[in-house]
Design an enzyme around this catalytic site. Structure first.
Site: not given
Length: 594
Positions: A529, A573
């Site tokens: 990420h 996310h």
């Protein structure tokens, strides 16, 4: 990651070009209204939305191959096969991580149509409303408030039934979902741990609160995962946004082509204007150029975007000078403020013969499950590798928060994520040859550590230096320590009685706080990420890389649209927030050129 047997499936990729261009000589022209660099989550969404206007001509340039026919991409359960060194990843590595005992980590990013939306592990969360309100505050632009960007969340994705068609009543709230192209669903085939996860939450007296839907704006709680899966197949930006519009006459997509730099098209005494893009098929190929009459849109991701900017003379003047690059726009923030979510695995032996460990070890079972998926997109392989998720806050009496403050966006945003898997989810430790396992992956989702992306060379085909600087702050270490304690406490609840046995793995033997933190240094990896390396800042601010409208500071003709512009990483996310950014950017661009 899955066993080595799965990686072989990557070789089944059929890199067909379809309606795609694979060589610069196939381009219809050398001037487009918009040139989009990168066909990832943001780039494909932009290509789809901008070409809705038939008067706009758009070229997308992507370094990677097509996603069509890549089994590891299409089959949800096989998502982990895409993140070792593969043909669909950039195969980056980090510099030695000082706070992780100088370990060098693999750092995969998607080098394929769909970018990292084609290789991620599919869990889909947008984060709390507070995340976007904080963006608005940090950028001085109320356009980023949740009340204003909610429309773009609703426009980007929609809830669809699980592949099995089973009822999901009481496990999701349809009202929290939209009507966009990205398909989102709950797992179709329950595992043996699903009910245990939900029952533990409901019986925990609020310690691990049950969440009907993590897309509600309150991003805290325990739930079954919502995955970017539709009809048992991955739903990426390539399948949802790009593929349905490839036949539009105003869209060209050039793949297997690397953008080497952006070229200033203004006069020597004028404000730089980056409207020309240079690219090549490989390091020895002839370089070509194409011009954007309106804008170049840089959507190369949190690693690729700062690298291209610096190669183009946008960055820290002193650093560029050492590599012989002439500085056109002195923006020291380019490549700085890299943020990512560190994650590691907590393993437990379980009393079961039904975990997915059998699939990972037995080629016959693997082939049978794959054959079932090939036949009708059902079975184990139609679901992602996660069986449950939990977003949690540090305890209210946390000494870490008292000492260092609270880095989250607010009381409805998490410090910790737990991701449950019904088997041994191998990260730094290979799957044992025997035994059945439960994995609880623990992640720090509001990290305070900051890293960087810097040039290693003026050669665009040389990877940059990537330093996520994981675990560098005492706060992050204390959050991971609490995450480990939460994972152990979770499986001590009554629903796990007789199922969970003893702990194992790198962190399993650690008992004291110091031992757990020390073991974590050997176990942490990236959750994939990376964000914030070209962050937004207020108009006129002397820091940041782009203004709140995503236009490059100090220049004309260039907009950045990807996760690199996040002013701070959300506790989520990152693919869903990236779609939100892209949808809003498309509206800003249409308004600017209407």
């Amino acid at each position: 990651m899955l066993s080595a047997a799965f990686v072989v499936l990557i070789a089944l990729a059929d890199f067909v070009a379809s309606a795609l261009l694979t060589d610069a000589s196939q381009l219809k022209k050398d001037n487009y209204d918009f040139v989009i660099v990168g066909a990832g989550a943001a780039g494909n969404a932009l290509a789809s939305r901008l070409t809705e206007n038939p008067s706009f001509s758009v070229l997308v340039i992507e370094a990677g191959v097509t996603d069509e026919g890549v089994v590891g991409i299409e089959v949800p359960f096989l998502a982990p096969t895409n993140t070792p060194m593969t043909a669909v990843s950039w195969n980056f590595t980090t510099v030695p991580q000082t706070s992780l005992d100088n370990r060098i980590l693999t750092y995969p990013r998607g080098r394929v149509l769909g970018g990292s939306s084609s290789i991620n592990f599919l869990v889909y969360t947008r984060g709390s409303n507070e995340e976007y309100d904080r963006w608005a505050e940090l950028t001085g632009d109320p356009g980023w408030q949740w009340s204003n960007v909610e429309q773009f969340y609703l426009k980007s994705s929609r809830l669809v039934p699980p592949s099995s068609g089973r009822s999901t009543a009481g496990m999701v709230n349809p009202a929290d979902h939209g009507f966009g192209p990205v398909e989102v669903s709950l797992p179709g085939f329950p595992s043996e741990i699903d009910n245990r996860i939900i029952d533990t939450a409901k019986q925990s007296n609020g310690l691990f609160p049950f969440s009907l839907d993590l897309q509600s704006g309150n991003a805290l709680g325990v739930s079954l995962p919502q995955n970017a899966v539709g009809n048992g197949t991955r739903s990426s930006s390539a399948t949802a946004y790009l593929r349905p519009v490839l036949n539009r006459s105003n869209l060209d997509v050039l793949i297997q082509t690397t953008v080497t730099r952006l070229i200033n098209t203004s006069g020597a005494k004028e404000k730089p204007s980056f409207k020309k893009v240079e690219f090549a098929a490989n390091s020895t190929a002839k370089r070509s150029t194409v011009t954007a009459s309106k804008e170049v849109i840089l959507s190369a991701g949190a690693i690729g975007t700062p690298q291209i900017l610096m190669l183009s003379g946008v960055g820290d003047e002193k650093a560029l000078k050492t590599l012989g690059i002439n500085t056109l726009v002195n923006l020291p923030d380019v490549g700085q403020n890299l943020q990512d979510h560190p994650i590691m695995s907590n393993y437990f032996f379980v009393n079961s013969n039904n975990t997915f460990d059998n699939v990972l070890r037995n080629t016959s079972i693997l082939n049978a499950d794959l054959a079932l998926w090939m036949e009708n997109h059902t079975g184990l392989f139609s679901d992602g590798p996660a069986n449950g998720v939990a977003f949690l806050r540090m305890p209210s009496n946390s000494s870490a928060i008292k000492e260092f403050g609270d880095p989250t966006a607010g009381p409805l945003s998490a410090h910790i994520e737990l991701v449950f898997a019904d088997g041994f989810a191998a990260t730094t430790t290979p799957q044992p040859p025997t035994g059945q396992f439960l994995t609880i992956n623990s992640a720090v989702v509001s990290p305070t550590s900051r890293g960087s992306v810097t040039l290693n060379s003026s050669d665009p085909f040389v990877f940059p230096n990537i330093d996520p600087n994981f675990f560098a702050t005492t706060f992050d270490q204390q959050v991971m320590l609490q995450a480990v304690k939460f994972s152990r406490q979770f499986v001590q609840a009554q629903p796990w009685a007789g199922f969970v046995q003893n702990r194992t793995g790198p962190v399993g033997d650690a008992e004291t706080d110091d031992d757990i933190i020390a073991a974590s240094r050997q176990a942490i990896v990236t959750i994939f990420h990376p964000t914030s390396t070209a962050r937004m800042s207020p108009v006129g601010a002397n820091f940041g890389v782009v203004d709140p409208d995503l236009l490059l500071k100090g220049a004309d003709g260039l907009r950045v649209v990807d996760a690199s512009i996040f002013p701070i990483i959300p506790a989520a996310h990152t693919v869903a927030p990236t779609y939100i950014v892209a949808e809003r950017a498309a509206e800003l661009i249409k308004e600017a050129w209407s």
